[in-house]
Design an enzyme around this catalytic site. Structure first.
Site, PDB file in Angstrom:
ATOM      1  N   ARG A   3      45.990  32.095  45.557  1.00 35.44           N
ATOM      2  CA  ARG A   3      45.549  31.276  44.415  1.00 35.44           C
ATOM      3  C   ARG A   3      46.022  31.858  43.095  1.00 35.44           C
ATOM      4  O   ARG A   3      46.218  31.123  42.121  1.00 35.44           O
ATOM      5  CB  ARG A   3      44.032  31.119  44.449  1.00 35.44           C
ATOM      6  CG  ARG A   3      43.235  32.399  44.270  1.00 35.44           C
ATOM      7  CD  ARG A   3      41.829  32.305  44.825  1.00 35.44           C
ATOM      8  NE  ARG A   3      41.819  32.310  46.286  1.00 35.44           N
ATOM      9  CZ  ARG A   3      40.722  32.207  47.019  1.00 35.44           C
ATOM     10  NH1 ARG A   3      39.539  32.096  46.436  1.00 35.44           N
ATOM     11  NH2 ARG A   3      40.795  32.219  48.330  1.00 35.44           N
TER      12      ARG A   3
ATOM     13  N   LYS B  12      44.191  44.228  54.864  1.00 31.16           N
ATOM     14  CA  LYS B  12      43.725  43.470  56.018  1.00 31.16           C
ATOM     15  C   LYS B  12      43.542  44.396  57.228  1.00 31.16           C
ATOM     16  O   LYS B  12      44.161  45.457  57.294  1.00 31.16           O
ATOM     17  CB  LYS B  12      44.758  42.396  56.387  1.00 31.16           C
ATOM     18  CG  LYS B  12      44.872  41.258  55.401  1.00 31.16           C
ATOM     19  CD  LYS B  12      45.938  40.278  55.860  1.00 31.16           C
ATOM     20  CE  LYS B  12      46.074  39.101  54.905  1.00 31.16           C
ATOM     21  NZ  LYS B  12      44.915  38.188  54.965  1.00 31.16           N
TER      22      LYS B  12
END
Length: 500
Positions: free
Chosen positions: A353, A279
């Site tokens: 996920r 990130k």
């Protein structure tokens, strides 16, 4: 903080402070009129001089009002009477509590619970006042050496109800409000804890704290057990971290033995660096909040245990940390999930996920009545709904409607997004059964589409709380959401009424 309800006239209250409302333009509420009459026009004279207009959130603290037994009277601006809605009501309560806490009133009798709020009854007003008070007074001081607390903080507040007949309803509202506020505090405390302390093992320790309630039992699944179960997708995400991945399982056994449980699954990424797909550095400290789903499930389990709801509920905290190192999983890797389906990794920052899909397969063993997963899953949800509403997607319309109804009842806002088959093709892969990324378009929906492939055996809903789990910026901090909505949903499921 101590809460109670009573029904009485304002002139008979002997307290550190009485709290009454004033509407625009300088129009006294019925209770304020009673005080004005007893004080021989003292309050109305002040208003005529322009000391208070009655705009929402204005405060005027009066000392030694003639003929009034209480030491102080706090006049609270409530805006225009016909425009007083639930949002403004909570804002007024919050501002009132801050004022009381900062001005040395250690106790108060509050008549704002008698205000008319559109479409809301006395139960809602008292419960929201309790929850809002606890939320307003919350501060995270665990890591500070100087606590900086008020010298004479607010310790006790009494909410007045119009008639004695409504006292049991008010008492029930206080009980429910305190339980939900306790759950929200648990959620905020755990989420605000720094990631060098709050890791998957810490989540398990916090889950075990709930075993003080007789209805609660806790177990866990470690990495060795995950490997034996074939949870290779979950394991891949945590491979780059020195902290072991641990799935904590909280059982609330409030219903009949053998009764199918409601299962809550919380994403518990105690820190999300993005992994190899690192990130940007800006605001990366806030990625400690990527376990907001697990924190929300933990807080909800606290609330329902305190209420001792007559229902079986299982809370899963899917604890993990996503870090880059030589052993970290990579873009291009193909993972075999617990279900046997394969996933091509396009971006290691779409990791939630990959953890949730194995947890959602794991819970099949409980033959659940329904499953709800809670996750700070997509930045796309913030783009779509901002910081005000949780995104809800579901494979079962009645379940989605139940959640939206609980959202409306609790004031914990949510909005349903579609889960149409047309979106599924965005997950196509030339090398595996699916990719872990559906592209920029409809990112929140395609993330839910991914999860839907692992939820075929039960009714399921997905809650994306990326925009609602915490606030950013100077006053950053966890919000405690979606504990109010989930608690209300489970109270409804358990048949808990406001008046019983």
């Amino acid at each position: 903080m101590e809460f109670s309800v009573k029904s009485g006239s304002p002139e008979k209250q002997r307290s550190a402070c009485i709290v009454v409302g004033v509407f625009e333009p300088r129009r006294l509420t019925a209770v304020a009129e009673q005080l004005d009459e007893i004080s021989e026009g003292y309050i109305s004279n002040l208003l005529r001089r322009g000391d208070l207009e009655g705009k929402a959130g204005q405060m005027l603290l009066l000392h030694h009002v003639p003929n009034i037994l209480s030491e102080r009277v706090l006049l609270v601006g409530c805006g225009k009477e016909r425009e007083l809605d639930e949002r403004q009501y909570k804002q007024i309560i919050s501002k009132t509590i801050k004022t009381l806490n900062e001005t040395g009133s250690m106790e108060a009798v509050c008549f704002l619970s008698e205000l008319h709020v559109k479409s809301r009854d006395i139960y809602w007003k008292v419960r929201q006042a309790v929850e809002t008070t606890q939320d307003t007074l919350y501060s995270f001081l665990a890591m500070k050496t100087k606590k900086g607390e008020p010298r004479r903080p607010l310790r006790k507040i009494v909410f007045n109800v119009p008639t004695r007949r409504e006292l049991p309803i008010g008492e029930r509202a206080v009980e429910h409000g305190l339980a939900i506020a306790a759950g929200m505090k648990t959620t905020k405390d755990v989420a605000n804890m720094p990631p060098n302390i709050c890791n998957p093992a810490y989540l398990l320790d916090q889950a075990k704290e709930l075993e003080t309630y007789p209805s609660v039992a806790v177990e866990s699944v470690n990495e060795k057990q995950m490997h034996e179960l074939g949870m290779h997708s979950y394991l891949a995400v945590g491979r780059g971290s020195a902290n072991e991945s641990i799935m904590s399982i909280i059982h609330h056994k409030g219903g009949e033995e053998g009764e199918a449980p409601v299962v809550l699954v919380g994403k518990g990424l105690t820190f999300d660096s993005g992994g190899i797909s690192l990130k940007p550095g800006e605001a990366m400290d806030e990625m400690k909040y990527d376990m907001g789903g697990a924190a929300g499930v933990l807080g909800t389990m606290h609330a329902i245990a305190q209420l001792n709801l007559p229902i079986n509920v299982i809370g899963i905290l899917a604890g993990c940390e996503n870090m880059p190192d030589a052993n970290a999983y990579r873009p291009g890797d193909i993972l075999t999930t617990m279900s046997g389906q394969t996933v091509e990794v396009l971006n290691t920052d779409a990791e939630g996920r990959l953890v949730l899909c194995d947890a959602l397969t794991f819970v099949e063993r409980y033959e659940p009545d329904l499953v709800i997963d809670v996750a700070t899953l997509t930045g796309a949800c913030i783009i779509a709904l901002g910081a005000h509403a949780t995104g809800i997607m579901s494979n079962h319309n009645p379940l989605a409607h139940e959640l939206l109804n609980a959202s409306e009842q609790s004031g914990d806002k949510a909005w349903r997004l579609p889960l149409w088959d047309e979106y599924q093709s965005q997950l196509d892969s030339p090398f595996a059964d699916m990719t872990n990324l559906g592209g920029r378009a409809a990112g929140t929906i395609t993330a839910a589409c991914f999860l839907s492939r692992f939820t075929k055996k039960y009714n399921w809903a997905h809650m994306d709380i990326a925009g609602t789990a915490w606030r950013s910026g100077k006053n950053k901090g966890a919000t405690g959401r979606p504990v109010p909505m989930l608690s209300q949903f489970l109270m409804n499921r358990a048949g808990i009424e406001s008046e019983d």
